[in-house]
Design a protein around this motif. Structure first.
Motif, PDB file in Angstrom:
ATOM      1  N   GLN A   1       1.895   3.166  -2.298  1.00 47.82           N
ATOM      2  CA  GLN A   1       1.436   1.796  -2.114  1.00 47.82           C
ATOM      3  C   GLN A   1       0.555   1.631  -0.876  1.00 47.82           C
ATOM      4  O   GLN A   1      -0.218   0.677  -0.770  1.00 47.82           O
ATOM      5  CB  GLN A   1       2.621   0.842  -2.045  1.00 47.82           C
ATOM      6  CG  GLN A   1       3.492   0.992  -0.816  1.00 47.82           C
ATOM      7  CD  GLN A   1       4.706   0.077  -0.844  1.00 47.82           C
ATOM      8  OE1 GLN A   1       4.880  -0.726  -1.751  1.00 47.82           O
ATOM      9  NE2 GLN A   1       5.572   0.202   0.168  1.00 47.82           N
ATOM     10  N   GLU A   2       0.642   2.575   0.074  1.00 50.11           N
ATOM     11  CA  GLU A   2      -0.162   2.449   1.286  1.00 50.11           C
ATOM     12  C   GLU A   2      -1.651   2.615   0.993  1.00 50.11           C
ATOM     13  O   GLU A   2      -2.493   2.086   1.728  1.00 50.11           O
ATOM     14  CB  GLU A   2       0.297   3.460   2.337  1.00 50.11           C
ATOM     15  CG  GLU A   2       1.684   3.194   2.893  1.00 50.11           C
ATOM     16  CD  GLU A   2       1.822   1.817   3.534  1.00 50.11           C
ATOM     17  OE1 GLU A   2       0.825   1.313   4.080  1.00 50.11           O
ATOM     18  OE2 GLU A   2       2.931   1.245   3.489  1.00 50.11           O
TER      19      GLU A   2
ATOM     20  N   GLU B   1       1.031  -1.924  -4.999  1.00 54.34           N
ATOM     21  CA  GLU B   1       2.122  -2.470  -4.208  1.00 54.34           C
ATOM     22  C   GLU B   1       3.448  -2.327  -4.970  1.00 54.34           C
ATOM     23  O   GLU B   1       3.535  -2.636  -6.151  1.00 54.34           O
ATOM     24  CB  GLU B   1       1.863  -3.940  -3.896  1.00 54.34           C
ATOM     25  CG  GLU B   1       2.923  -4.597  -3.038  1.00 54.34           C
ATOM     26  CD  GLU B   1       2.968  -4.062  -1.618  1.00 54.34           C
ATOM     27  OE1 GLU B   1       4.060  -4.099  -1.009  1.00 54.34           O
ATOM     28  OE2 GLU B   1       1.908  -3.609  -1.116  1.00 54.34           O
TER      29      GLU B   1
ATOM     30  N   GLU C   1       6.782   3.051  -4.130  1.00 50.66           N
ATOM     31  CA  GLU C   1       7.245   3.605  -2.862  1.00 50.66           C
ATOM     32  C   GLU C   1       7.410   5.116  -2.882  1.00 50.66           C
ATOM     33  O   GLU C   1       7.787   5.716  -1.865  1.00 50.66           O
ATOM     34  CB  GLU C   1       8.561   2.945  -2.467  1.00 50.66           C
ATOM     35  CG  GLU C   1       8.418   1.435  -2.225  1.00 50.66           C
ATOM     36  CD  GLU C   1       9.716   0.778  -1.807  1.00 50.66           C
ATOM     37  OE1 GLU C   1      10.780   1.438  -1.893  1.00 50.66           O
ATOM     38  OE2 GLU C   1       9.674  -0.398  -1.395  1.00 50.66           O
TER      39      GLU C   1
ATOM     40  N   SER D   1       3.883   6.604   1.305  1.00 51.88           N
ATOM     41  CA  SER D   1       4.099   6.035  -0.027  1.00 51.88           C
ATOM     42  C   SER D   1       2.769   5.715  -0.702  1.00 51.88           C
ATOM     43  O   SER D   1       1.772   5.375  -0.044  1.00 51.88           O
ATOM     44  CB  SER D   1       4.957   4.775   0.058  1.00 51.88           C
ATOM     45  OG  SER D   1       4.261   3.721   0.692  1.00 51.88           O
TER      46      SER D   1
END
Length: 386
Positions: A294-295, A333, A336, A292
């Motif tokens: 956000q990682e 954040e 996804e 994803s």
């Protein structure tokens, strides 16, 4: 003092990129229409801006209140509604051969021309920069229609680049690298931020940029403002200076940040720079298909937090780039969506110490089959300038 940057010849080995064809634009429009249908939309309404440029190659020369609108729907031929006085230019657009032009003249209603092209009770995706004037007027013609922004309906419409798009982004990145390499040899101390910003803009143009979108030069305490606009502050010896600059080359964006120091840094300045450099590397290392978005943010932020500066990293880690310098996907954040080969985005963590200085390091990265590839390769060490 005023200073004119050196004007070198174009870099050796550069050449004009392979042009996109009518067939390329036809395929993009067809894919967009199918994606809209899959999303449950009756069609797409695309106003002048990056979506229109991507889908048709048409970039109107000036923003105007006159309606220009591309209408796309699965199973129908694409139609571009244009003011009659702009129709000759629209007909020259690279993708014009793949669509029909429907013009309208001043004194007539463009909405009456557009309404028959739409379903009377459909839900349409609209480009984010479409004027409310036009949407409300269309809704007056067709009261049962409704609209949703493309960022919500089809956020990945332009996110995955093909090989020729990637080549243009790589060339834009290399041009920004070259501009950075040259700015390091120009004077900083005792000059205004705006002087250095003008040098950067000139160097981007020297290296093939047709459009300069931003030249952030944040010296000393101004570097603690991530979007500081270069001003009249005189850069002093001992200053950290954040440089963030980019624009469009052959229709595709560049965006790079480096932080330099005028003279020797003190121990804290060097340490903060080292932390940001480590965080940026961690963010790039997190790039791989299926993970994803956000990682990337989490990986970079974890490093900065570990060293006690988590509350001083005050923005997302990255944004997509393509025919404009900011577009989906966003490395933040809560995002996804998985990364897909061909996505291109910035990785740009920073630490900002109010009243003192800031540090940011940014590269454009593309997702490959097994990881990530930087499109900027300028040195990331803390460069010392005069």
């Amino acid at each position: 003092m005023d200073h004119e940057p050196a004007r070198p010849a174009a870099p050796a080995g550069t050449s004009e990129p392979e042009p996109f064809t009518t067939a390329d634009y036809a395929a993009r429009m067809a894919a967009a229409a199918e994606a809209a249908a899959d999303a449950g939309l009756a069609g797409l309404l695309i106003a002048p801006g990056p979506d229109l440029a991507h889908l048709t190659g048409y970039r109107p020369t000036a923003e105007t209140e006159r309606l220009t609108l591309l209408v796309l729907a699965a199973g129908r031929d694409p139609v571009l509604v244009v003011p009659a006085l702009e129709a000759p230019d629209a007909a020259k657009a690279p993708g014009a051969g793949a669509l029909a032009l429907r013009d309208w003249t001043d004194g007539k209603s463009p909405y009456a021309v557009t309404a028959p092209l739409l379903e009377a009770a459909g839900r349409f995706g609209v480009s984010d920069n479409t004027w409310s004037l036009h949407l409300l007027s269309l809704q007056r013609e067709l009261p049962a229609t409704s609209y949703v922004p493309l960022t919500d309906a089809l956020p990945m419409l332009r996110a995955v680049k093909d090989e020729r798009e990637l080549a243009r982004l790589a060339a834009a990145g290399a041009a920004a690298d070259a501009a950075y390499a040259q700015i390091l040899h120009l004077p900083f101390a005792d000059r205004r931020e705006s002087d250095v910003a003008a040098d950067l803009a000139g160097l981007l143009r020297v290296h093939g940029h047709s459009q300069v979108d931003f030249t952030v030069v944040g010296s000393g305490p101004n570097g603690a403002n991530p979007h500081h606009e270069a001003g009249d502050r005189v850069i002093r010896r001992g200053d950290m200076v954040v440089l963030d600059f980019g624009g469009l080359k052959d229709g595709y964006g560049s965006d790079i940040s480096r932080t330099v120091h005028v003279g020797e840094p003190d121990a804290e300045e060097q340490r903060v720079h080292d932390i940001v450099r480590e965080a940026q590397q961690a963010g790039v290392a997190a790039v791989r298909p299926g993970v994803s978005c956000q990682e990337v943010d989490r990986a970079a932020r974890a490093v900065i937090t570990e060293f006690g500066y988590g509350d001083r990293f005050i923005h997302r880690t990255g944004h997509g780039i393509g025919v404009t310098t900011h577009e989906p996907p966003y490395m933040v954040e809560g995002e996804e969506r998985p990364m897909v080969p061909g996505m291109c985005f910035s990785v740009e963590p920073g630490i900002y110490l109010p009243g003192r200085f800031g540090v940011r390091i940014e590269d454009i990265v593309t997702v490959t089959a097994d990881g990530g590839l930087r499109l900027n390769n300028a040195p990331r060490e803390l460069a010392l300038v005069d």
